[in-house]
Design an enzyme around this catalytic site. Sequence first.
Site, PDB file in Angstrom:
ATOM      1  N   SER A  39      44.299  61.498  22.441  1.00 24.80           N
ATOM      2  CA  SER A  39      44.054  60.275  21.792  1.00 24.80           C
ATOM      3  C   SER A  39      42.715  60.364  21.182  1.00 24.80           C
ATOM      4  O   SER A  39      42.173  59.608  20.563  1.00 24.80           O
ATOM      5  CB  SER A  39      44.611  59.179  22.541  1.00 24.80           C
ATOM      6  OG  SER A  39      43.719  59.051  23.680  1.00 24.80           O
ATOM      7  N   LYS A  80      39.578  55.136  25.751  1.00 21.44           N
ATOM      8  CA  LYS A  80      39.501  54.527  24.233  1.00 21.44           C
ATOM      9  C   LYS A  80      37.892  54.186  23.948  1.00 21.44           C
ATOM     10  O   LYS A  80      37.070  53.897  24.644  1.00 21.44           O
ATOM     11  CB  LYS A  80      40.183  53.638  24.165  1.00 21.44           C
ATOM     12  CG  LYS A  80      41.977  53.618  24.560  1.00 21.44           C
ATOM     13  CD  LYS A  80      42.554  54.734  23.766  1.00 21.44           C
ATOM     14  CE  LYS A  80      43.790  55.073  24.290  1.00 21.44           C
ATOM     15  NZ  LYS A  80      44.570  56.280  23.849  1.00 21.44           N
TER      16      LYS A  80
END
Length: 186
Positions: A39, A80
């Site tokens: 990701s 993230k």
Amino acid sequence: MAKKKSEWFDWLKALVIAVLLAFIVRTFLFAPIVVDGPSMYPNLHDGDHMIVNKLNYKISEPNRFDIVVFHATKQKDYIKRVIGLPGETVEIKNDTLYINGNAVAEPFLEQQKASLKKNERYTMDFSMSDIPGDFKVIPEDHLLVLGDNRNNSTDSRMLGYISYNQLVGNASMIYWPLDRFDMVND
């Protein structure tokens, strides 16, 4: 005989102090994390070993584009990038990030966007109305986070806004593999 006992006691004291210091550092200051999945590619790779600074967000607030680690579930932490801050609106249209209606460059994605074919998009369009929860702006003490690999990331677009209480800290350094040794969030 007394000297030998004293020496063993000194070693035991040193070991107890070392274990106590390691516990304090790991619990309150820094912790290791391993990137799990694609990701954050291409900036972070699956299997990168990193150090997380747990103290930073106890004394200051996150900044846009910080790479953060947070508790996504009770069993799983995610890593993230901070895109939106409290009180802001976020939208992506035609691969351009807009914060409060103003275009904002994402230098960490420039190379990937430049390699796209005509009419390809790196990030699918979205706006605040697409984020779980019915908010016109990012709520106080919350963040909007996205993975750098936008089409293969479970992030705020699915999870909703991330509370400051969920934050573990910010990623500070990749320490393994050695050929990827680097500071992050610079």
